[in-house]
Design an enzyme around this catalytic site. Structure first.
Site, PDB file in Angstrom:
ATOM      1  N   LEU A  13       0.815  -1.212   0.000  1.00 33.91           N
ATOM      2  CA  LEU A  13       0.000   0.000   0.000  1.00 33.91           C
ATOM      3  C   LEU A  13       0.854   1.270   0.000  1.00 33.91           C
ATOM      4  CD1 LEU A  13      -2.654  -1.172   2.615  1.00 33.91           C
ATOM      5  CD2 LEU A  13      -2.712  -1.421   0.130  1.00 33.91           C
ATOM      6  N   HIS A  14       0.344   2.278  -0.691  1.00 31.19           N
ATOM      7  CA  HIS A  14       0.989   3.594  -0.717  1.00 31.19           C
ATOM      8  C   HIS A  14      -0.093   4.655  -0.518  1.00 31.19           C
ATOM      9  CE1 HIS A  14      -0.658   3.716  -4.753  1.00 31.19           C
ATOM     10  NE2 HIS A  14       0.013   2.625  -5.069  1.00 31.19           N
ATOM     11  N   HIS A  71      -3.516   4.304  -2.223  1.00 35.25           N
ATOM     12  CA  HIS A  71      -4.485   3.451  -1.505  1.00 35.25           C
ATOM     13  C   HIS A  71      -5.002   4.189  -0.271  1.00 35.25           C
ATOM     14  CE1 HIS A  71      -1.730   0.344  -3.390  1.00 35.25           C
ATOM     15  NE2 HIS A  71      -2.898  -0.028  -3.862  1.00 35.25           N
ATOM     16  N   GLN A  75      -5.593 -12.225 -12.708  1.00 29.82           N
ATOM     17  CA  GLN A  75      -5.488 -11.035 -13.548  1.00 29.82           C
ATOM     18  C   GLN A  75      -4.081 -10.815 -14.123  1.00 29.82           C
ATOM     19  OE1 GLN A  75      -6.780  -8.438 -10.164  1.00 29.82           O
ATOM     20  NE2 GLN A  75      -5.304  -6.977 -10.995  1.00 29.82           N
ATOM     21  N   GLU A 116      -8.625   6.447  -9.873  1.00 31.56           N
ATOM     22  CA  GLU A 116      -8.776   6.848 -11.278  1.00 31.56           C
ATOM     23  C   GLU A 116      -7.501   6.598 -12.073  1.00 31.56           C
ATOM     24  OE1 GLU A 116     -10.197  10.860 -10.928  1.00 31.56           O
ATOM     25  OE2 GLU A 116     -12.237  10.193 -10.463  1.00 31.56           O
ATOM     26  N   LYS A 117      -6.404   6.228 -11.407  1.00 30.08           N
ATOM     27  CA  LYS A 117      -5.193   5.900 -12.174  1.00 30.08           C
ATOM     28  C   LYS A 117      -5.479   4.701 -13.085  1.00 30.08           C
ATOM     29  CE  LYS A 117      -1.178   3.981 -10.710  1.00 30.08           C
ATOM     30  NZ  LYS A 117      -0.947   2.927 -11.705  1.00 30.08           N
ATOM     31  N   ILE A 160      -3.172  10.017  -7.143  1.00 24.72           N
ATOM     32  CA  ILE A 160      -2.247  10.646  -6.185  1.00 24.72           C
ATOM     33  C   ILE A 160      -0.846  10.559  -6.785  1.00 24.72           C
ATOM     34  CG2 ILE A 160      -1.328  10.580  -3.820  1.00 24.72           C
ATOM     35  CD1 ILE A 160      -4.314  11.261  -3.896  1.00 24.72           C
ATOM     36  N   ARG A 166       4.090  -0.630  -8.482  1.00 19.93           N
ATOM     37  CA  ARG A 166       5.118  -1.051  -9.447  1.00 19.93           C
ATOM     38  C   ARG A 166       6.263  -0.043  -9.562  1.00 19.93           C
ATOM     39  NH1 ARG A 166       0.486  -3.631 -12.217  1.00 19.93           N
ATOM     40  NH2 ARG A 166       0.941  -5.846 -12.332  1.00 19.93           N
TER      41      ARG A 166
HETATM   42  O1  PAF Z   1      -6.454  -2.213  -8.793  1.00 20.10           O
HETATM   43  C1  PAF Z   1      -6.074  -3.239  -8.176  1.00 20.10           C
HETATM   44  O2  PAF Z   1      -5.253  -3.175  -7.261  1.00 20.10           O
HETATM   45  C2  PAF Z   1      -6.657  -4.589  -8.565  1.00 20.10           C
HETATM   46  O3  PAF Z   1      -6.861  -4.675  -9.937  1.00 20.10           O
HETATM   47  C3  PAF Z   1      -7.934  -4.942  -7.785  1.00 20.10           C
HETATM   48  C4  PAF Z   1      -9.069  -3.984  -8.111  1.00 20.10           C
HETATM   49  C5  PAF Z   1      -7.662  -4.932  -6.303  1.00 20.10           C
HETATM   50  C6  PAF Z   1      -8.394  -6.348  -8.185  1.00 20.10           C
HETATM   51  O4  PAF Z   1      -7.431  -7.298  -7.896  1.00 20.10           O
END
Ligand code: PAF
EC number: 6.3.2.1
Length: 281
Positions: A33-34, A37, A60, A147-148, A175, A186
């Site tokens: 988290l940053h 988030h 994903q 929105e990023k 942000i 990343r």
């Molecule tokens: O944006 C993300 O971090 C991911 O795509 C999410 C929405 C948590 C789904 O894994």
């Protein structure tokens, strides 16, 4: 603050909260988290309880993508969530989310085939499936997305509408670091030279925003200027830089409706995204 790994335990806790008349705000994340988030969590505090999920969703990631390498630090994330006042972290193992025999997915056509969907063909199917499942587990009143990931946000809004899901989706602004780089988990992959080169994205975004603000409505002219800025940086390689209708994700030639100008750019091997939206007055 509780950290729960089990689906039925989350459901029980949330049910109890609901019986007490609480509203639930939900921030789905993949952890590491940053402040991006953090801003979602702060917004989610408009509810009486806040749930954050931390789950690096294998579904994903494509076969050659960074699933194994994706940064993880549950201890640091838990500390950050606690400081922010989060009530519950849901941190399932992949086997809890996708047990043996799991075979259901949620796919969304059209919207998911543009922009990031072109170079990440399985990505949005994985996102829609996990978000759907997480929303079913947490059953929130509102769920918060950055929105990023503008295409992700548009796709999730569409999925929620199409499937008549009972949740309000709230989009929250990008942000940025002090020097303009959009915050992303990343960014930690970048070497110091790449970190400097990555500023090509935000420089291009800011220049594009200024042009549109000053009245440029011709997409060709706008994108040429934006691409020139990125191409000046030797470490940068454009995956895509496009102007699309903000709802349908279809390319536009003229900015005559709400438009998303979105890019994915490789800095070395690291693929970063950024964007801005514009609604003509
Ligand atoms: O944006 C993300 O971090 C991911 O795509 C999410 C929405 C948590 C789904 O894994």
């Amino acid at each position: 603050m509780k950290v729960v790994k089990n689906i039925s335990e989350v459901k029980n806790i949330v049910n109890e909260w609901k019986q007490q008349g609480c509203t639930i705000g939900f921030v789905p994340t993949m952890g590491y988290l940053h402040e991006g988030h953090g801003s979602l969590v702060v917004k989610a505090m408009e509810n009486s309880k806040v749930v954050v999920s931390i789950f690096v969703n294998p579904m994903q990631f494509g076969p050659t993508e960074d699933l194994d390498k994706y940064p993880r630090d549950l201890e640091k994330d838990s500390k950050y969530c606690k400081e922010l006042g989060v009530d519950l972290i849901f941190n399932p193992e992949p086997g809890e989310m996708y047990p043996e025999g799991y075979c259901t997915s949620v796919d969304i056509s059209g919207l998911s085939e543009e922009l990031c969907g072109l170079s990440r063909p399985v990505h949005f199917k994985g996102v829609c499936t996990v978000v759907n499942k997480l929303l079913n587990i947490v059953n929130p009143d509102k769920a918060y997305f950055g929105e990023k990931d503008a295409q992700q946000l548009a796709i999730i809004r569409r999925m929620v509408k199409d499937l008549s899901m009972n949740v309000e989706i709230v989009g929250c602004p990008i942000i940025r670091e002090k020097d303009g780089l959009a915050k992303s988990s990343r960014n930690t992959y970048l070497s110091s030279e790449e970190r400097r080169a990555a500023l090509a994205l935000s420089k291009s975004i800011f220049a594009g925003k200024d042009m549109v603000k000053e009245g440029c409505r011709e997409v060709d002219i706008l994108l040429k200027k934006m691409k020139d800025i990125i191409n000046e940086e030797p470490l940068a390689r454009i995956d895509y830089l496009k102007a699309v209708d903000a709802m349908t994700m279809q390319q536009v030639d003229t900015i005559d409706r709400p438009v998303l100008i979105a890019m994915a750019v490789y800095i070395g091997k690291v693929r970063l995204i950024d964007n801005f939206s514009f609604i003509p007055g």
